[in-house]
Write a protein that holds these residues in place. Structure first.
Motif, PDB file in Angstrom:
ATOM      1  N   ALA A 250      43.601  54.356  41.287  1.00 45.73           N
ATOM      2  CA  ALA A 250      42.344  53.833  40.726  1.00 45.73           C
ATOM      3  C   ALA A 250      41.541  53.106  41.796  1.00 45.73           C
ATOM      4  CB  ALA A 250      42.651  52.903  39.556  1.00 45.73           C
ATOM      5  N   ALA A 251      42.222  52.311  42.624  1.00 49.02           N
ATOM      6  CA  ALA A 251      41.538  51.590  43.697  1.00 49.02           C
ATOM      7  C   ALA A 251      40.965  52.557  44.732  1.00 49.02           C
ATOM      8  CB  ALA A 251      42.508  50.619  44.372  1.00 49.02           C
ATOM      9  N   PHE A 252      41.701  53.632  44.989  1.00 55.04           N
ATOM     10  CA  PHE A 252      41.241  54.644  45.952  1.00 55.04           C
ATOM     11  C   PHE A 252      39.940  55.287  45.481  1.00 55.04           C
ATOM     12  CE2 PHE A 252      41.306  59.174  47.264  1.00 55.04           C
ATOM     13  CZ  PHE A 252      41.226  59.009  48.645  1.00 55.04           C
ATOM     14  N   PHE A 253      39.886  55.684  44.206  1.00 60.76           N
ATOM     15  CA  PHE A 253      38.685  56.340  43.695  1.00 60.76           C
ATOM     16  C   PHE A 253      37.541  55.341  43.477  1.00 60.76           C
ATOM     17  CE2 PHE A 253      41.764  59.670  42.223  1.00 60.76           C
ATOM     18  CZ  PHE A 253      41.294  60.662  43.074  1.00 60.76           C
ATOM     19  N   ARG A 254      37.895  54.101  43.158  1.00 61.18           N
ATOM     20  CA  ARG A 254      36.866  53.086  42.936  1.00 61.18           C
ATOM     21  C   ARG A 254      36.276  52.614  44.275  1.00 61.18           C
ATOM     22  NH1 ARG A 254      39.730  49.887  40.154  1.00 61.18           N
ATOM     23  NH2 ARG A 254      40.363  48.516  41.864  1.00 61.18           N
ATOM     24  N   ASP A 291      40.286  31.265  51.157  1.00 58.64           N
ATOM     25  CA  ASP A 291      39.259  30.968  52.161  1.00 58.64           C
ATOM     26  C   ASP A 291      38.616  32.254  52.695  1.00 58.64           C
ATOM     27  OD1 ASP A 291      39.646  28.281  51.910  1.00 58.64           O
ATOM     28  OD2 ASP A 291      40.943  28.083  53.672  1.00 58.64           O
ATOM     29  N   ASP A 292      39.366  33.341  52.656  1.00 58.58           N
ATOM     30  CA  ASP A 292      38.859  34.622  53.166  1.00 58.58           C
ATOM     31  C   ASP A 292      38.166  35.461  52.088  1.00 58.58           C
ATOM     32  OD1 ASP A 292      39.778  34.085  55.685  1.00 58.58           O
ATOM     33  OD2 ASP A 292      41.678  35.142  55.431  1.00 58.58           O
ATOM     34  N   PHE A 293      38.021  34.873  50.890  1.00 54.79           N
ATOM     35  CA  PHE A 293      37.427  35.615  49.778  1.00 54.79           C
ATOM     36  C   PHE A 293      36.015  36.075  50.126  1.00 54.79           C
ATOM     37  CE2 PHE A 293      38.470  35.807  45.066  1.00 54.79           C
ATOM     38  CZ  PHE A 293      39.765  36.234  45.307  1.00 54.79           C
ATOM     39  N   LYS A 294      35.725  37.302  49.750  1.00 59.63           N
ATOM     40  CA  LYS A 294      34.386  37.864  49.947  1.00 59.63           C
ATOM     41  C   LYS A 294      33.617  37.829  48.627  1.00 59.63           C
ATOM     42  CE  LYS A 294      35.201  39.239  54.223  1.00 59.63           C
ATOM     43  NZ  LYS A 294      36.557  38.712  54.370  1.00 59.63           N
ATOM     44  N   GLN A 295      32.301  37.817  48.738  1.00 61.27           N
ATOM     45  CA  GLN A 295      31.448  37.794  47.553  1.00 61.27           C
ATOM     46  C   GLN A 295      31.711  38.992  46.661  1.00 61.27           C
ATOM     47  OE1 GLN A 295      29.414  35.256  46.581  1.00 61.27           O
ATOM     48  NE2 GLN A 295      29.263  36.431  44.676  1.00 61.27           N
ATOM     49  N   LYS A 296      32.013  40.132  47.278  1.00 63.71           N
ATOM     50  CA  LYS A 296      32.272  41.347  46.498  1.00 63.71           C
ATOM     51  C   LYS A 296      33.466  41.148  45.566  1.00 63.71           C
ATOM     52  CE  LYS A 296      33.354  46.263  47.004  1.00 63.71           C
ATOM     53  NZ  LYS A 296      33.615  47.375  47.958  1.00 63.71           N
ATOM     54  N   GLU A 297      34.506  40.482  46.077  1.00 64.26           N
ATOM     55  CA  GLU A 297      35.701  40.235  45.269  1.00 64.26           C
ATOM     56  C   GLU A 297      35.371  39.285  44.112  1.00 64.26           C
ATOM     57  OE1 GLU A 297      39.946  40.734  44.607  1.00 64.26           O
ATOM     58  OE2 GLU A 297      38.539  41.746  45.954  1.00 64.26           O
ATOM     59  N   ILE A 298      34.554  38.292  44.391  1.00 64.09           N
ATOM     60  CA  ILE A 298      34.144  37.348  43.346  1.00 64.09           C
ATOM     61  C   ILE A 298      33.366  38.072  42.247  1.00 64.09           C
ATOM     62  CG2 ILE A 298      32.674  35.335  42.836  1.00 64.09           C
ATOM     63  CD1 ILE A 298      33.403  34.294  45.641  1.00 64.09           C
ATOM     64  N   ASP A 299      32.470  38.957  42.672  1.00 68.95           N
ATOM     65  CA  ASP A 299      31.680  39.723  41.694  1.00 68.95           C
ATOM     66  C   ASP A 299      32.579  40.601  40.830  1.00 68.95           C
ATOM     67  OD1 ASP A 299      29.361  38.620  42.634  1.00 68.95           O
ATOM     68  OD2 ASP A 299      28.893  40.289  43.980  1.00 68.95           O
ATOM     69  N   LEU A 300      33.621  41.176  41.441  1.00 76.00           N
ATOM     70  CA  LEU A 300      34.545  42.015  40.673  1.00 76.00           C
ATOM     71  C   LEU A 300      35.329  41.171  39.667  1.00 76.00           C
ATOM     72  CD1 LEU A 300      35.860  44.312  43.554  1.00 76.00           C
ATOM     73  CD2 LEU A 300      34.483  45.027  41.595  1.00 76.00           C
ATOM     74  N   TYR A 307      39.742  43.709  36.659  1.00 78.70           N
ATOM     75  CA  TYR A 307      40.138  42.514  37.395  1.00 78.70           C
ATOM     76  C   TYR A 307      40.448  41.339  36.464  1.00 78.70           C
ATOM     77  CZ  TYR A 307      39.153  44.323  42.063  1.00 78.70           C
ATOM     78  OH  TYR A 307      39.202  45.024  43.246  1.00 78.70           O
ATOM     79  N   ALA A 308      40.430  41.593  35.165  1.00 79.52           N
ATOM     80  CA  ALA A 308      40.680  40.526  34.194  1.00 79.52           C
ATOM     81  C   ALA A 308      42.071  39.920  34.371  1.00 79.52           C
ATOM     82  CB  ALA A 308      40.513  41.057  32.771  1.00 79.52           C
ATOM     83  N   GLY A 309      43.045  40.760  34.684  1.00 77.13           N
ATOM     84  CA  GLY A 309      44.406  40.270  34.890  1.00 77.13           C
ATOM     85  C   GLY A 309      44.500  39.342  36.086  1.00 77.13           C
ATOM     86  N   SER A 312      42.882  36.000  35.201  1.00 79.17           N
ATOM     87  CA  SER A 312      43.773  35.228  34.326  1.00 79.17           C
ATOM     88  C   SER A 312      44.900  34.573  35.125  1.00 79.17           C
ATOM     89  CB  SER A 312      44.352  36.147  33.246  1.00 79.17           C
ATOM     90  OG  SER A 312      45.278  35.455  32.437  1.00 79.17           O
ATOM     91  N   THR A 313      45.431  35.320  36.115  1.00 80.79           N
ATOM     92  CA  THR A 313      46.509  34.781  36.945  1.00 80.79           C
ATOM     93  C   THR A 313      46.029  33.583  37.755  1.00 80.79           C
ATOM     94  OG1 THR A 313      47.543  36.963  37.133  1.00 80.79           O
ATOM     95  CG2 THR A 313      48.161  35.317  38.779  1.00 80.79           C
ATOM     96  N   LEU A 314      44.808  33.685  38.302  1.00 87.68           N
ATOM     97  CA  LEU A 314      44.255  32.560  39.072  1.00 87.68           C
ATOM     98  C   LEU A 314      44.090  31.319  38.196  1.00 87.68           C
ATOM     99  CD1 LEU A 314      41.529  34.318  41.284  1.00 87.68           C
ATOM    100  CD2 LEU A 314      43.719  33.377  42.039  1.00 87.68           C
ATOM    101  N   LYS A 315      43.629  31.529  36.967  1.00 90.74           N
ATOM    102  CA  LYS A 315      43.467  30.400  36.043  1.00 90.74           C
ATOM    103  C   LYS A 315      44.817  29.784  35.701  1.00 90.74           C
ATOM    104  CE  LYS A 315      39.146  32.013  33.951  1.00 90.74           C
ATOM    105  NZ  LYS A 315      38.492  32.533  32.720  1.00 90.74           N
TER     106      LYS A 315
END
Length: 330
Positions: A250-254, A291-300, A307-309, A312-315
């Motif tokens: 899924a990550a490959f095609f996305r 610290d290395d988080f990118k804006q794209k990851e935040i948007d996802l 990315y809901a899982g 939830s894990t971060l929370k």
């Protein structure tokens, strides 16, 4: 028999069968192929050729003579030295000071095909002016399937150190690019010979078997190439692992192979492998990742349901750490 002489450049023909030129001559009609076209194809006007141009200009000519074949009809055709001859032509056209009407050449009289192949191969397969891998494969394919040159001769021409399986993979990779990849490149500029290494990796049995097992074929693979799904050509060898993982697929095609490999790396980590790592080291690594988080990851994390899982894990981490801190402060 050969002679070392200086030839008028207007009497010498470029070798149109040179694979580095032939790769692109197919894209032009006969009328479109002029001096400017040849300069473009040979790259004499590009930055990559700048040092050679400057060296020739500073020295007032070439150091190593070009190699020319004199046919029975009197025509002189370059066997080795297309680029240097074209630079002389460019200098004449641009009125660069110097004597560029004559060029040093070693002239052979009516060489047979085997001798011409031998000179080209020694100069460009194992010599100091190597062709790119795609051009090498194009020439090897021609020698194997049109000249019907036996494998032991090809191996000898390649310096004797190349395995038969490597030569076969190069030839098959070239054929796959022509049969499956080129038809998908509606714009000729999309056809990228730098993808060649990926098609060489495709020839590995486990990669092809994995494609077939999961319902894909070489046309699908070529479309992935067009769609830039491989961040590195070496990632083609990861296809079996990617396709064996639903999340990695899924990550490959996305996104691409880089994203898929991240999923695979996470899946290789088990709770047992982390249980003995001190919590403070795990916390430091998590801080580094955040610290290395990118804006794209935040948007996802904000919008993508897949990315809901993760969100939830971060929370959950925040709640657990906050509980510990509250207990410490009591």
């Amino acid at each position: 028999m050969s002679n070392y002489i200086e030839l008028p450049i207007n009497k010498i023909e470029l070798d149109r069968s040179n694979p580095r030129i032939a790769n692109f001559l197919d894209l032009y009609s006969e009328d479109e192929v002029n001096s400017d076209t040849m300069a473009l194809l040979l790259g004499t006007v590009t930055e990559s050729c700048a040092s050679l141009r400057e060296s020739i200009k500073e020295n007032g000519g070439i150091i190593h003579p070009i190699i020319v074949n004199k046919n029975l009809d009197g025509r002189y055709v370059v066997i080795e030295g297309n680029t240097r001859l074209q630079i002389y032509r460019d200098f004449v056209k641009a009125n660069i000071p110097g004597n560029w009407d004559y060029i040093k050449a070693i002239v052979y009289d009516d060489l047979n095909s085997d001798d011409k192949h031998s000179i080209r191969l020694q100069a460009h397969l194992i010599g100091p002016r190597e062709w790119d891998p795609y051009s090498k494969a194009k020439y090897l394919n021609y020698l194997a399937n049109e000249e019907h040159m036996p494998m032991n001769v090809l191996i000898a021409y390649c310096g004797g150190n190349t395995k038969a399986s490597e030569i076969k993979h190069m030839i098959l990779a070239y054929q796959d690019m022509q049969e499956f990849y080129r038809p998908l490149c509606k714009d000729d500029s999309i056809f990228n010979i730098k993808k060649f290494h990926g098609f060489v990796e495709l020839q590995n049995r486990n990669v092809i078997d994995s494609l077939i097992l999961h319902g894909y074929n070489k046309t699908n693979f070529s479309q992935w190439m067009v769609d830039e799904k491989f961040s590195k050509m070496e990632d083609v060898r990861k296809i079996p692992d990617i396709l064996n993982s639903k999340k990695a697929t899924a990550a490959f095609f996305r996104e691409d192979s880089k994203a898929a490999k991240k999923i695979l790396a996470v899946e290789e980590i088990s709770s047992d492998s982390l249980k003995d790592v001190p919590y403070d080291l795990l916390a430091k690594e998590l801080i580094k990742r955040m610290d290395d988080f990118k804006q794209k990851e935040i948007d996802l994390l904000r919008h993508d349901v897949d990315y809901a899982g993760k969100l939830s894990t971060l929370k959950d981490v925040i709640e657990s750490v906050q509980f510990i801190l509250d207990e410490v402060d009591r």
